[in-house]
Design an enzyme around this catalytic site. Structure first.
Site: not given
Length: 224
Positions: A10, A32, A59-62, A64, A68, A115, A175, A184, A204-205
């Site tokens: 990200d 991701k 990872d768009l977490k649609l 609606d 849509t 999370t 982690r 988290q 990620g981090r």
């Protein structure tokens, strides 16, 4: 997949994101791309990262109305994602339409409970019961809707795996032992999540913010 680690990428700058993926790609299994990346760089950014040669998890977490979400799923066919997320809380009809509209070969997984949330947060939003109960309810709903699997924390993946033997389980918020948890709240180590049945480990981090991302990715890979 031989390496279940998907790097959560990200970073705001596309050139920096590509540089990081190319550095660590020998030690991860995929990338991701979340809302921050997608909103900043769109289809072009996804294509640029795909050129690095790794599977893409959008990872768009649609979330609606069913029509849509189905339209959005069709709009990303050209990106050929390996995995796409929808919110399981969107309901059975939405999940059914999302899966029906997905490209062949794309796994559609339902996000159960973020999370970053705990039971206090659930109470504040009007959801009763424990986080475990909520994840199990939504996992059952996602399975009945025909999704490939769910996203859940490492705290629940073992129980969900026992309930849904053939499910595909994405576990974020991981982690390595001794790492800071940041924002988290329900975390486990990558090894524990894998042992409990996780199909994909989203990290990620601990890699992207490490002083030496390559060594960090290598160290995580070695624990698996």
């Amino acid at each position: 997949m031989s390496n279940p680690v998907f790097l959560a990428l990200d970073l705001p700058r596309l050139d920096a994101a590509k540089e990081l993926v190319n550095k660590v790609k020998a030690h991860i299994g995929g990338v991701k791309l979340g809302m921050e990346f997608f909103y900043a760089h769109g289809h072009h950014g996804v294509h640029e990262i795909a050129h690095c040669g790794l599977p893409i998890f959008l990872d768009l977490k649609l979330h609606d109305i069913p029509n849509t979400v189905a339209g959005a799923m069709q709009a990303i066919h050209v990106l050929e994602p390996a995995i796409v997320t929808v919110h399981a809380g969107g309901g059975r009809a939405m999940m059914e339409d999302a899966k029906a509209a997905a490209a062949e070969g794309t796994k559609v997984v339902g996000v159960t409970m973020l999370t970053s949330l705990d039971e206090r947060d659930m109470t504040q939003t009007g959801i009763g019961g424990s986080s475990h109960d909520q994840v199990m309810r939504l996992a059952e709903l996602a399975d009945s809707a025909g999704l490939d699997g769910i996203v859940c924390s490492g705290h629940e993946v073992g129980a969900v795996h026992k309930q849904w033997k053939k499910g595909f389980f994405v576990v974020p918020g991981l982690r390595p032992a001794g790492s800071a948890t940041g924002d988290q709240k329900r975390v486990v180590t990558p090894r524990q999540a894998r042992d409990d049945g996780a199909s994909v480990l989203v990290i990620g981090r601990p890699i992207s913010k490490a002083a030496d991302p390559v060594q960090a990715a290598r160290d995580i890979e070695a624990t698996l």
